[in-house]
Design a protein around this motif. Sequence first.
Motif, PDB file in Angstrom:
ATOM      1  N   UNK A   1     -19.179  -6.450 -60.459  1.00 35.66           N
ATOM      2  CA  UNK A   1     -20.468  -6.415 -59.769  1.00 35.66           C
ATOM      3  C   UNK A   1     -21.554  -7.066 -60.618  1.00 35.66           C
ATOM      4  N   UNK A   2     -21.515  -6.827 -61.921  1.00 34.51           N
ATOM      5  CA  UNK A   2     -22.493  -7.431 -62.825  1.00 34.51           C
ATOM      6  C   UNK A   2     -22.404  -8.953 -62.785  1.00 34.51           C
ATOM      7  N   UNK A   3     -21.178  -9.464 -62.694  1.00 32.41           N
ATOM      8  CA  UNK A   3     -21.012 -10.918 -62.580  1.00 32.41           C
ATOM      9  C   UNK A   3     -21.627 -11.432 -61.288  1.00 32.41           C
ATOM     10  N   UNK A   4     -21.419 -10.696 -60.185  1.00 26.44           N
ATOM     11  CA  UNK A   4     -22.009 -11.116 -58.915  1.00 26.44           C
ATOM     12  C   UNK A   4     -23.539 -11.094 -58.994  1.00 26.44           C
ATOM     13  N   UNK A   5     -24.087 -10.084 -59.655  1.00 28.62           N
ATOM     14  CA  UNK A   5     -25.536 -10.002 -59.813  1.00 28.62           C
ATOM     15  C   UNK A   5     -26.057 -11.063 -60.774  1.00 28.62           C
ATOM     16  N   UNK A   6     -25.167 -11.591 -61.610  1.00 29.36           N
ATOM     17  CA  UNK A   6     -25.524 -12.632 -62.569  1.00 29.36           C
ATOM     18  C   UNK A   6     -25.262 -14.021 -61.979  1.00 29.36           C
ATOM     19  N   UNK A   7     -25.263 -14.107 -60.650  1.00 33.18           N
ATOM     20  CA  UNK A   7     -25.040 -15.392 -59.998  1.00 33.18           C
ATOM     21  C   UNK A   7     -23.597 -15.838 -59.999  1.00 33.18           C
ATOM     22  N   UNK A   8     -22.669 -14.880 -60.223  1.00 32.59           N
ATOM     23  CA  UNK A   8     -21.250 -15.222 -60.222  1.00 32.59           C
ATOM     24  C   UNK A   8     -20.715 -15.692 -61.554  1.00 32.59           C
ATOM     25  N   UNK A   9     -21.599 -15.941 -62.507  1.00 36.82           N
ATOM     26  CA  UNK A   9     -21.170 -16.454 -63.807  1.00 36.82           C
ATOM     27  C   UNK A   9     -20.356 -15.399 -64.552  1.00 36.82           C
ATOM     28  N   UNK A  10     -19.248 -15.756 -65.185  1.00 42.38           N
ATOM     29  CA  UNK A  10     -18.775 -17.106 -65.473  1.00 42.38           C
ATOM     30  C   UNK A  10     -17.687 -17.637 -64.533  1.00 42.38           C
ATOM     31  N   UNK A  11     -17.446 -17.013 -63.388  1.00 45.85           N
ATOM     32  CA  UNK A  11     -16.338 -17.468 -62.544  1.00 45.85           C
ATOM     33  C   UNK A  11     -16.799 -18.225 -61.303  1.00 45.85           C
ATOM     34  N   UNK A  12     -18.094 -18.108 -60.937  1.00 45.84           N
ATOM     35  CA  UNK A  12     -18.588 -18.710 -59.700  1.00 45.84           C
ATOM     36  C   UNK A  12     -19.997 -19.240 -59.887  1.00 45.84           C
ATOM     37  N   UNK A  13     -20.396 -20.095 -58.964  1.00 44.92           N
ATOM     38  CA  UNK A  13     -21.775 -20.562 -58.921  1.00 44.92           C
ATOM     39  C   UNK A  13     -22.598 -19.621 -58.039  1.00 44.92           C
ATOM     40  N   UNK A  14     -23.881 -19.539 -58.326  1.00 40.42           N
ATOM     41  CA  UNK A  14     -24.742 -18.637 -57.559  1.00 40.42           C
ATOM     42  C   UNK A  14     -24.808 -19.033 -56.092  1.00 40.42           C
ATOM     43  N   UNK A  15     -24.747 -20.325 -55.798  1.00 36.84           N
ATOM     44  CA  UNK A  15     -24.806 -20.773 -54.405  1.00 36.84           C
ATOM     45  C   UNK A  15     -23.594 -20.293 -53.621  1.00 36.84           C
ATOM     46  N   UNK A  16     -22.453 -20.192 -54.284  1.00 37.92           N
ATOM     47  CA  UNK A  16     -21.250 -19.700 -53.617  1.00 37.92           C
ATOM     48  C   UNK A  16     -21.362 -18.213 -53.327  1.00 37.92           C
ATOM     49  N   UNK A  17     -21.860 -17.449 -54.289  1.00 41.51           N
ATOM     50  CA  UNK A  17     -22.070 -16.014 -54.077  1.00 41.51           C
ATOM     51  C   UNK A  17     -23.035 -15.800 -52.925  1.00 41.51           C
ATOM     52  N   UNK A  18     -24.094 -16.583 -52.880  1.00 43.06           N
ATOM     53  CA  UNK A  18     -25.080 -16.473 -51.804  1.00 43.06           C
ATOM     54  C   UNK A  18     -24.450 -16.767 -50.451  1.00 43.06           C
ATOM     55  N   UNK A  19     -23.659 -17.819 -50.372  1.00 43.33           N
ATOM     56  CA  UNK A  19     -23.034 -18.219 -49.110  1.00 43.33           C
ATOM     57  C   UNK A  19     -22.101 -17.141 -48.586  1.00 43.33           C
ATOM     58  N   UNK A  20     -21.239 -16.609 -49.450  1.00 38.97           N
ATOM     59  CA  UNK A  20     -20.212 -15.666 -49.006  1.00 38.97           C
ATOM     60  C   UNK A  20     -20.763 -14.264 -48.770  1.00 38.97           C
ATOM     61  N   UNK A  21     -21.871 -13.916 -49.395  1.00 37.13           N
ATOM     62  CA  UNK A  21     -22.401 -12.548 -49.255  1.00 37.13           C
ATOM     63  C   UNK A  21     -23.519 -12.457 -48.220  1.00 37.13           C
ATOM     64  N   UNK A  22     -23.873 -13.574 -47.602  1.00 36.25           N
ATOM     65  CA  UNK A  22     -24.915 -13.591 -46.582  1.00 36.25           C
ATOM     66  C   UNK A  22     -24.325 -13.256 -45.222  1.00 36.25           C
ATOM     67  N   UNK A  23     -24.978 -12.363 -44.493  1.00 39.36           N
ATOM     68  CA  UNK A  23     -24.484 -11.945 -43.182  1.00 39.36           C
ATOM     69  C   UNK A  23     -24.326 -13.152 -42.256  1.00 39.36           C
ATOM     70  N   UNK A  24     -23.208 -13.193 -41.545  1.00 35.99           N
ATOM     71  CA  UNK A  24     -22.946 -14.261 -40.588  1.00 35.99           C
ATOM     72  C   UNK A  24     -23.852 -14.123 -39.361  1.00 35.99           C
ATOM     73  N   UNK A  25     -24.164 -15.250 -38.743  1.00 37.54           N
ATOM     74  CA  UNK A  25     -25.010 -15.249 -37.549  1.00 37.54           C
ATOM     75  C   UNK A  25     -24.208 -14.973 -36.280  1.00 37.54           C
ATOM     76  N   UNK A  26     -22.906 -15.200 -36.351  1.00 36.55           N
ATOM     77  CA  UNK A  26     -22.048 -14.999 -35.182  1.00 36.55           C
ATOM     78  C   UNK A  26     -20.739 -14.348 -35.629  1.00 36.55           C
ATOM     79  N   UNK A  27     -20.163 -13.535 -34.748  1.00 37.05           N
ATOM     80  CA  UNK A  27     -20.604 -13.146 -33.405  1.00 37.05           C
ATOM     81  C   UNK A  27     -21.901 -12.329 -33.448  1.00 37.05           C
ATOM     82  N   UNK A  28     -22.580 -12.284 -32.337  1.00 39.03           N
ATOM     83  CA  UNK A  28     -23.846 -11.572 -32.259  1.00 39.03           C
ATOM     84  C   UNK A  28     -23.652 -10.102 -32.615  1.00 39.03           C
ATOM     85  N   UNK A  29     -24.538  -9.611 -33.478  1.00 36.75           N
ATOM     86  CA  UNK A  29     -24.514  -8.205 -33.857  1.00 36.75           C
ATOM     87  C   UNK A  29     -23.592  -7.870 -35.011  1.00 36.75           C
ATOM     88  N   UNK A  30     -22.907  -8.843 -35.578  1.00 28.32           N
ATOM     89  CA  UNK A  30     -21.987  -8.549 -36.675  1.00 28.32           C
ATOM     90  C   UNK A  30     -22.746  -8.154 -37.937  1.00 28.32           C
TER      91      UNK A  30
END
Length: 422
Positions: free
Chosen positions: A314-343
């Motif tokens: 969790x600390x790595x995720x809060x640290x922008x994914x470092x040292x295994x991921x980029x922060x943009x990737x963490x942001x993309x995968x942890x952001x709620x999807x827009x579809x299907x509606x209500x998910x």
Amino acid sequence: MTPEMRLNSQPYQRCPRSNPRLRPPAAFAITPSVHKTPLDLTLPNRESGFSFLVRNVVAQDERFRAALTILESAIAVRAFPACSLAVTFRGELVAHKALGRFTYDPASPEVTTVSIFDLASLTKVLATTAMAMILYERGLLDLEAPVTAIVPEFAGQFTDRFAENDPRRREITLRMLLAHSSGLPAYEKLFLRAKDREDLLQSAFTIRLTAAPGARAEYSDIGFIILGVVLEHLADESLDVFCQREIFGPLGMTHTTFNPAPALKDSIPPTADDRSFRHRIIQGEVQDENASVLGGIAGHAGLFSTAEDLAIFAHAMLNGGFPILRSSTVELFSRREFAPEGTSRALGWDTPSAPSQSGKYFSSRSFGHLGYTGTSLWIDRERQLSITLLTNRTWPDCQNQAIKQVRPAFYDAVMEALGKNA
């Protein structure tokens, strides 16, 4: 003979403090994958953006008294026999405790902070989703790619109860598997018909859809079983080997593994007295029957770990994914999807809903997941905190559902102790 008597027929040993199966990491060294283009990476340090998780638990008993009381009361009323917790806040491990015993037998071993728990569906995020994130970064995973392009068997001919050749299967993408919007069923007892791993996977590949792809969000174990196979095809190696080298090793998660070594059995609280399928006490092996037939390594379940290792992740995720991921990737995968509606689903992860098992205080930028054995992890990027709670609430027969009341109350008490608006 009671489950506790059966379990106590073999003597326990003191819990080991290291995992003999896994090599300890060399100061969080990042080991390059032989399948990928070598990256110019160095050992993590503060100049490169990495911050080590600092232990600061001196005042935890007083600070989190209300939260700990909730867990102690839950154990007293047999919501679960054992639990372990970890709380991180602004770069510090501010709580790390273990409560209870392996079972309800007063003579069973006490849980310690190095006790290892069956994570159940937390496997979906710590292993499967994290692997997908890494493969996405390396250009090996296209979220819009159809599953059938990678696993052609997924569009195969069907027999018996799978007699429908549904062309909609070719519309299912990797994004849909991650977001639980594929139209695949939530759960099937495939283990009752499968003789081995190959047989069970064939059943998963050919199971009928319960909805049109992308039409609705329905949490699906079947989808993640298939996703695990997809990722193994893309990486050209097994889920466990990839995750150990690319995730657990670099992060120093030394107590995290699929199929724990026999020497670790006595450090793992049992999860079930299985009298219908395996006909034995389930301890040190995965509780999920489908994962068991798959050999203990699957995209939906099978991982074992400690609360502290989850705090490190969790600390790595809060640290922008470092040292295994980029922060943009963490942001993309942890952001709620827009579809299907209500998910409420992100890619692999879940996000707080109303009502939520994460309680009422996690921000809209939070993400987390639950596990069937009574495990959970929630991460709040806005407040820079994470809370891990591991239990074996399925002991002895999986019938107890009291965790559904205990879990949000515990999370709320922790948040209030930290300052709910911090």
